[in-house]
Design a protein around this motif. Structure first.
Motif, short mmCIF file in Angstrom:
data_model
loop_
_atom_site.label_atom_id
_atom_site.label_comp_id
_atom_site.label_asym_id
_atom_site.label_seq_id
_atom_site.Cartn_x
_atom_site.Cartn_y
_atom_site.Cartn_z
N ARG A 23 0.68 -1.21 -0.11
CA ARG A 23 -0.10 0.02 0.10
C ARG A 23 0.73 1.25 0.00
NH1 ARG A 23 -3.63 -2.68 -2.13
NH2 ARG A 23 -5.38 -3.44 -0.93
N ARG A 24 2.02 1.30 0.85
CA ARG A 24 2.88 2.57 0.73
C ARG A 24 3.49 2.39 -0.73
NH1 ARG A 24 4.55 5.86 4.51
NH2 ARG A 24 6.57 6.76 4.61
N LEU A 25 4.02 1.51 -1.28
CA LEU A 25 4.53 1.64 -2.68
C LEU A 25 3.62 2.29 -3.30
CD1 LEU A 25 6.43 -1.86 -2.75
CD2 LEU A 25 7.55 0.47 -2.72
N GLU A 26 2.11 1.89 -3.65
CA GLU A 26 1.35 2.28 -4.21
C GLU A 26 0.97 3.66 -4.28
OE1 GLU A 26 -2.00 -1.16 -5.01
OE2 GLU A 26 -1.95 -0.23 -3.27
N ARG A 27 1.21 4.33 -2.90
CA ARG A 27 0.98 5.59 -2.60
C ARG A 27 2.19 6.58 -3.06
NH1 ARG A 27 -1.12 3.49 2.43
NH2 ARG A 27 0.78 4.02 3.37
N MET A 28 3.45 6.05 -2.77
CA MET A 28 4.44 6.71 -2.89
C MET A 28 5.25 6.66 -4.51
SD MET A 28 4.65 7.99 0.04
CE MET A 28 6.21 8.69 -0.20
N LEU A 29 4.68 5.75 -5.11
CA LEU A 29 5.37 5.54 -6.41
C LEU A 29 4.43 5.95 -7.66
CD1 LEU A 29 7.28 2.46 -6.29
CD2 LEU A 29 8.25 4.29 -6.40
N SER A 30 4.86 6.72 -8.72
CA SER A 30 3.60 7.09 -9.69
C SER A 30 3.58 5.72 -10.55
CB SER A 30 4.33 8.07 -10.41
OG SER A 30 5.47 7.85 -10.98
N PRO A 31 2.59 5.41 -11.25
CA PRO A 31 2.35 4.35 -11.90
C PRO A 31 3.58 3.92 -13.11
CG PRO A 31 0.43 5.34 -11.95
CD PRO A 31 1.35 6.49 -11.36
N ASP A 32 4.13 5.12 -13.71
CA ASP A 32 5.24 5.11 -14.66
C ASP A 32 6.73 4.77 -14.05
OD1 ASP A 32 5.66 7.36 -13.65
OD2 ASP A 32 5.93 8.56 -15.58
N GLY A 333 7.00 -3.12 7.37
CA GLY A 333 6.38 -2.98 5.89
C GLY A 333 6.61 -1.51 5.36
N ARG A 334 6.37 -0.78 6.13
CA ARG A 334 6.46 0.89 5.89
C ARG A 334 8.09 1.04 5.50
NH1 ARG A 334 2.08 1.69 9.51
NH2 ARG A 334 3.52 2.27 11.23
N GLN A 335 8.95 0.60 6.28
CA GLN A 335 10.35 0.89 6.24
C GLN A 335 10.84 0.37 4.81
OE1 GLN A 335 12.33 3.27 8.26
NE2 GLN A 335 13.37 3.21 6.21
N VAL A 336 10.58 -0.70 4.73
CA VAL A 336 11.10 -1.44 3.46
C VAL A 336 10.43 -0.75 2.41
CG1 VAL A 336 10.62 -3.64 2.13
CG2 VAL A 336 11.43 -3.69 4.24
N ALA A 337 9.36 -0.53 2.37
CA ALA A 337 8.54 0.20 1.08
C ALA A 337 9.41 1.47 0.91
CB ALA A 337 7.23 0.56 1.32
N ASP A 338 9.83 2.14 1.98
CA ASP A 338 10.78 3.65 1.79
C ASP A 338 12.02 3.01 1.21
OD1 ASP A 338 8.58 4.92 2.56
OD2 ASP A 338 9.34 5.19 4.66
N ASN A 339 12.70 1.87 1.61
CA ASN A 339 14.08 1.61 1.16
C ASN A 339 13.93 1.16 -0.34
OD1 ASN A 339 15.24 2.29 3.62
ND2 ASN A 339 15.11 0.00 4.31
N VAL A 340 13.15 0.39 -0.61
CA VAL A 340 12.79 0.04 -2.21
C VAL A 340 12.72 1.32 -3.12
CG1 VAL A 340 11.36 -1.05 -3.80
CG2 VAL A 340 11.69 -2.29 -1.61
N ILE A 341 11.67 2.40 -2.38
CA ILE A 341 11.99 3.48 -3.19
C ILE A 341 13.00 4.16 -3.26
CG2 ILE A 341 10.62 5.87 -3.32
CD1 ILE A 341 8.09 4.51 -1.99
N ALA A 342 13.89 4.32 -2.07
CA ALA A 342 15.16 4.96 -2.02
C ALA A 342 15.94 4.19 -3.12
CB ALA A 342 15.78 4.86 -0.72
N PRO A 348 19.85 7.15 -0.37
CA PRO A 348 20.14 6.24 0.78
C PRO A 348 19.06 5.50 1.53
CG PRO A 348 20.42 8.43 1.51
CD PRO A 348 20.24 8.46 -0.06
N MET A 349 19.49 4.38 1.92
CA MET A 349 18.37 3.46 2.72
C MET A 349 18.30 3.72 4.01
SD MET A 349 18.12 -0.08 0.79
CE MET A 349 19.86 -0.53 1.00
N ARG A 350 17.34 3.36 4.99
CA ARG A 350 17.49 3.66 6.56
C ARG A 350 17.26 2.48 7.18
NH1 ARG A 350 13.77 6.25 8.96
NH2 ARG A 350 12.10 6.38 7.17
#
Length: 457
Positions: A23-32, A333-342, A348-350
């Motif tokens: 869900r966090r990946l869906e919110r934080m990443l654009s479809p493209d 789950g939230r932290q991994v989503a942020d690290n994948v996006i980073a 840098p990942m956290r």
């Protein structure tokens, strides 16, 4: 004309960690920016802490099964099936779909949240005769089974058979076992009043655990309070004891006692999903060894968290790993989503860092023990905290409404003691629900990927 391929992010598992990440990946990443795929046998997130209340009839099964397809705004592709192997070198996940077809799903980034399965031991008769409490189907089945024991005891003319059907054994003095015994004992205590031919004194519940204390994480005082509540209700608690063997009509304890029973419920802990063993990577007590960023060392784009990963507990230090609890899984789950996006954005990942907020144990009715932020509570205040925590943790407003309505209705009207009978013709025990024999070995995974021409040499 050049075609740019979007990175493929694959999330395995729809538990607390997997759904929160997706869900966090869906919110934080654009479809493209990326293509998102989720692999799960069931298109719902199960709120595991409330399973004992489903088994006891306080909640309906649907109320704790949060649909992943309800909202139209989510764009993740859901593959209905189970991951049975991962080839890390070729970046391919092998999936057995619900139609029993085996397919290969390539990925660029994979988030492994396959959760856990019930931990069992080589005890004669255990997997053939015990029930688990890990899935929605098991909880619903146990409710049917327990009520059916009252019906069968009422219909029996054999005193020995009647007594055996009215004895119940729960193995495991952790949260799951304690809440299961507490909630189901309340169910049988209330239901037997509707059976004039049955002697309520024949109903006996046994809660056993090999550990010397009940729920040691609660501390001495609260653990003792919980034990006093259960003992006052007539539940016989035996510590330092486990199961030696089990049969369809009796259970033998390690202290030599033989208990005639038709109901053995096994909740003695969990182990990481067998999927982890297919990776051929380093593990810590069966859980995948990862860094504090929840990355798998030596493999780019591989993340693991939740029950299946030994995530370092930075808040405790000294080599501690995070316990397999919902509050850690959600935040991981939230932290991994942020690290994948980073990683996607070359940032840098956290590391994951979270201090445990406390524990809640719902014993049914007005009985509970809780330890929010270190504050020890029992009775009605603890019950208010426990149910308030669960209410807040439910992900959707629909689920919150259903659960609250169920709680209110049960408090006012009680139970109808109805068994569905859907599974009456096919007995199902622990080994029938978790499909632990469905996974491939690392060599089988590699051979399958090579046969499909996807292997990297």
């Amino acid at each position: 004309m050049n075609t740019v391929t979007r990175p493929r992010i694959l999330v395995v598992g729809a538990g607390f960690a997997g759904v929160e990440c997706m869900r966090r990946l869906e919110r934080m990443l654009s479809p493209d920016e990326a293509d998102l795929t989720l692999v799960t046998p069931f298109s719902y997130q199960l709120y595991l802490p409330l399973l004992p209340q489903v088994a006891s009839g306080v909640l309906t099964p649907q109320s704790i099964a949060l649909s992943l397809r309800r909202s139209k705004k989510y764009r993740t592709r859901i593959i209905p099936g189970g991951a049975i192997g991962v080839d890390l070198r070729s970046k391919v996940c092998v999936i057995r779909t619900i139609t029993d077809e085996i397919v290969n799903q390539p990925y660029d980034y994979i988030v492994l949240t396959p959760g856990s399965v019930t931990r069992t031991f080589d005890i004669p008769g255990l997997t053939d005769h015990a029930f688990g409490m890990k899935t929605l189907a098991e909880a619903a089945y146990i409710r049917d089974h327990v009520i059916s024991q009252l019906d069968l005891a009422d219909a029996s003319h054999d005193p020995a058979e009647r007594a055996s059907r009215l004895q119940f054994v729960v193995v495991g003095g952790g949260y799951a076992g304690t809440e299961t015994a507490a909630c189901l004992q309340r169910l049988t205590h209330a239901a037997v009043k509707r059976y004039p031919r049955l002697d309520p004194g024949l109903i006996k519940w046994h809660l056993i655990d090999i550990a010397p204390k009940l729920m040691p994480e609660l501390g001495e005082r609260l653990g003792r309070s919980a034990q006093e509540v259960l003992t006052r209700r007539g539940i016989e608690i035996s510590l330092g004891v486990s199961i030696e063997k089990a049969s369809p009509t009796e259970v033998t304890f390690t202290d030599g006692r033989v208990v005639p029973t038709r109901t053995l419920i096994w909740t003695a802990g969990v182990v990481a999903s067998p999927l982890i063993a297919t990776l051929g990577a380093e593990t810590v007590k069966g859980r995948l060894a990862v860094t504090s960023n929840m990355c798998l060392p030596g493999h780019d784009g591989v993340f693991a968290l939740g029950d299946a990963a030994a995530v370092p507990d930075e808040a405790k230090g000294d080599g501690a790993v995070c316990p397999p609890t919902a509050q850690h899984a959600l935040r991981q789950g939230r932290q991994v989503a942020d690290n994948v996006i980073a990683t996607l954005r070359n940032q840098p990942m956290r590391p994951y860092h979270h201090k445990d907020l406390g524990l809640v144990v719902d014993l049914g009715g007005t009985d509970a023990v809780s330890k929010p932020l270190g504050l020890e509570l029992k009775g009605l205040p603890a019950q208010a905290v426990a149910r308030g925590y669960h209410f807040a943790a439910l992900r959707t407003n629909v689920a919150k409404t259903r659960v609250m309505t169920n709680w209110l209705l049960n408090a006012v009207a009680g139970d109808d003691f109805v068994r569905t009978g859907f599974q009456a013709r096919k007995p199902a025990k622990l080994h029938d629900f978790e499909y632990t024999d469905a996974y491939l070995t690392p060599d089988q995974v590699r051979a399958h990927v090579e046969e499909a021409g996807l292997a990297v040499r």
